[in-house]
Scaffold this active site. Structure first.
Site, PDB file in Angstrom:
ATOM      1  CD  GLU A   1     -75.326  17.071  73.695  1.00 46.25           C
ATOM      2  OE1 GLU A   1     -75.478  17.330  74.897  1.00 46.25           O
ATOM      3  OE2 GLU A   1     -74.201  17.009  73.144  1.00 46.25           O
TER       4      GLU A   1
ATOM      5  CD  GLU B   1     -72.564  20.028  71.076  1.00 43.17           C
ATOM      6  OE1 GLU B   1     -71.974  19.474  72.027  1.00 43.17           O
ATOM      7  OE2 GLU B   1     -73.631  20.645  71.203  1.00 43.17           O
TER       8      GLU B   1
HETATM    9  C1  GLC Z   1     -73.470  19.863  75.025  1.00 40.77           C
HETATM   10  C2  GLC Z   1     -74.073  20.723  76.070  1.00 40.77           C
HETATM   11  C3  GLC Z   1     -73.202  21.928  76.292  1.00 40.77           C
HETATM   12  C4  GLC Z   1     -71.810  21.476  76.679  1.00 40.77           C
HETATM   13  C5  GLC Z   1     -71.239  20.624  75.574  1.00 40.77           C
HETATM   14  C6  GLC Z   1     -69.893  20.069  75.970  1.00 40.77           C
HETATM   15  O1  GLC Z   1     -73.722  20.519  73.843  1.00 40.77           O
HETATM   16  O2  GLC Z   1     -75.348  21.101  75.675  1.00 40.77           O
HETATM   17  O3  GLC Z   1     -73.732  22.732  77.285  1.00 40.77           O
HETATM   18  O4  GLC Z   1     -70.977  22.586  76.909  1.00 40.77           O
HETATM   19  O5  GLC Z   1     -72.097  19.568  75.269  1.00 40.77           O
HETATM   20  O6  GLC Z   1     -69.981  19.401  77.193  1.00 40.77           O
END
Ligand code: GLC
Length: 335
Positions: free
Chosen positions: A153, A271
C-alpha cells in the site's frame, strides 16, 4: 531445429523452463489469508499473539491455499548503509515461511508499514532496495511457492511517479538472485484498483503479479476501526447487497480484469475484509459483503487473501481458541 534446441538449452540453463508463468503462480494462491498484526507490528506480539507453527497447520487444514505475511523489515534493519537486517529477525521470518511452505501453503512475503518511505520516498528508496537485496539473497533457493511483494500500500508522498522509481530499484535487486520468482506489485493510494494504470513495469519481466486491495465501501468495512480516525461515526452502516451495491463491486472488479487483459498480467486481491465493528460478524450472521466479494472475485480471475487471521477482522478467535464459524464458512464454504 538446431536453433530451437540451443534456445531450449539456454532457456533451461537460465531456469525459464522449470518455472511456472505468472498466471499459474497467481492461480496457485487460490483462497488465502493474511497473517496480519503479527510480523508487521513494531515488534511481533505487540499487536496480538505471535504466529505459532500450529496456526499454519490449522490454516492449511481449514482449506486455505496460501498465506500473505505482512512484515515490517524496516524496524529490524540498520538505518544507515549497508542497512543490515537483524539476523534474529531474518531467522524468525525464515522459520514462519518454512513452516508455511512445509504445510503446502503458498506464501506471499512482503514489506509492510515502512511508514517513513511513504513520507519521504527519495530518502528511503535505497534502504528498501538494499533490504530486498538481503531478503532475496536469503530466500533465493526457496521453492517458487514463495512469492515476494515489494511493498504494501504505497501512499501519501509515494505518488505514482515516486513509487515507480521505488519499485524499479527494489525489483532490480530482487532479480539479481531471483530471476523468475513471482513478485507482487500494487498501485499507489493503498493499492487501489484505479491506480494500476499508473504502474510502470518492465515489459520484459513476465513474473510480476499485480496486487489490489478492496475495502469499498470504506465507511462500511472500516466502521469502528480504532486506527481509522472518525470511524465510530460510521457505526451501523449497512451493506445490503442490493443490485446497485453489487454493480458497484462488479464495476471495480471489471476495471481490474480489463487492466489485466490489456497488460497480460494476473491480478491478486491481497486484502479485503470488514472490521469487528461490522455488527453482523459478531452476531454470528453471514456477512453478505464478505460472501459476495469472495465469491465474485474469481469470476474476474482474481485470487484473494482475506484480511486477516486473528486480530480485529479475524476469522480465528485467539482468546476462545476457536474459529468464527460463520466467517470461516463464508470464506471457505464446506471445507
Ligand atoms: C492495511 C494496513 C493494515 C490495516 C488493513 C485494514 O493493510 O496496512 O494495518 O489493518 O489495511 O485497514
Amino acid at each position: 531445429m538446431l536453433k530451437s534446441l540451443s534456445l531450449l538449452v539456454a532457456c533451461f540453463l537460465m531456469g525459464c523452463v522449470s518455472s511456472s508463468d505468472a498466471f499459474q503462480q497467481q492461480a496457485s494462491l487460490g483462497r488465502g489469508i493474511n497473517l496480519g498484526n503479527s510480523l508487521e507490528a513494531p515488534v511481533e506480539g505487540a499487536w496480538g499473539p505471535k504466529i505459532t507453527d500450529e496456526d499454519l497447520v490449522r490454516l492449511k487444514k481449514a482449506g486455505f491455499n496460501s498465506v500473505r505475511i505482512p512484515t515490517r523489515w524496516s524496524a529490524h534493519a540498520l538505518k544507515v548503509a549497508p542497512y543490515t537486517i537483524d539476523p534474529a529477525f531474518m531467522a524468525r521470518v525464515d522459520h514462519v515461511v518454512q513452516v508455511a511452505l512445509a504445510q503446502g501453503l503458498v506464501v506471499v512475503l512482503n514489506a509492510h508499514h515502512y511508514q517513513e518511505i511513504d513520507e519521504a520516498p527519495a530518502e528511503h528508496r535505497e534502504r528498501l532496495a538494499m533490504m530486498w537485496h538481503q531478503i532475496a539473497t536469503h530466500f533465493a533457493d526457496f521453492p517458487e511457492s514463495l512469492q515476494f511483494e515489494i511493498y504494501n500500500e504505497p501512499n501519501t508522498q509515494h505518488t505514482a511517479e515516486a513509487w515507480n522509481l521505488t519499485l524499479a530499484a527494489a525489483l532490480q535487486e530482487i532479480r539479481k538472485t531471483n530471476p523468475t520468482r513471482a513478485v507482487h506489485i500494487g498501485g499507489v493510494e493503498w493499492n487501489k484498483i484505479g491506480t494500476l494504470k499508473d504502474l510502470k513495469l518492465p515489459p520484459e519481466d513476465r513474473h510480476i503479479i499485480a496486487q489490489i486491495h478492496y475495502y469499498a465501501p470504506f465507511h462500511f468495512t472500516h466502521q469502528n476501526a480504532s486506527w481509522v480516525k472518525g470511524s465510530t461515526a460510521w457505526n451501523g452502516t449497512k451493506w445490503d447487497g442490493t443490485e446497485a451495491d453489487k454493480e458497484a463491486v462488479r464495476r471495480d472488479f471489471k476495471a481490474a480484469a480489463d487492466w489485466s487483459q490489456k497488460e497480460q498480467r494476473p491480478v491478486f486481491m491481497g486484502e479485503f475484509g470488514t472490521s469487528a465493528g461490522v455488527a453482523d460478524m459478531d452476531a454470528g450472521l453471514l456477512n453478505p459483503w464478505t460472501a459476495f466479494i469472495a465469491s465474485e472475485a474469481p469470476r474476474y480471475h482474481l485470487t484473494w487473501a482475506y484480511w486477516e487471521y486473528q486480530a480485529n477482522f479475524g476469522i480465528w478467535d485467539p482468546k476462545a481458541q476457536q474459529w468464527r464459524e460463520p466467517l470461516k464458512a463464508t470464506l471457505l464454504g464446506d471445507n
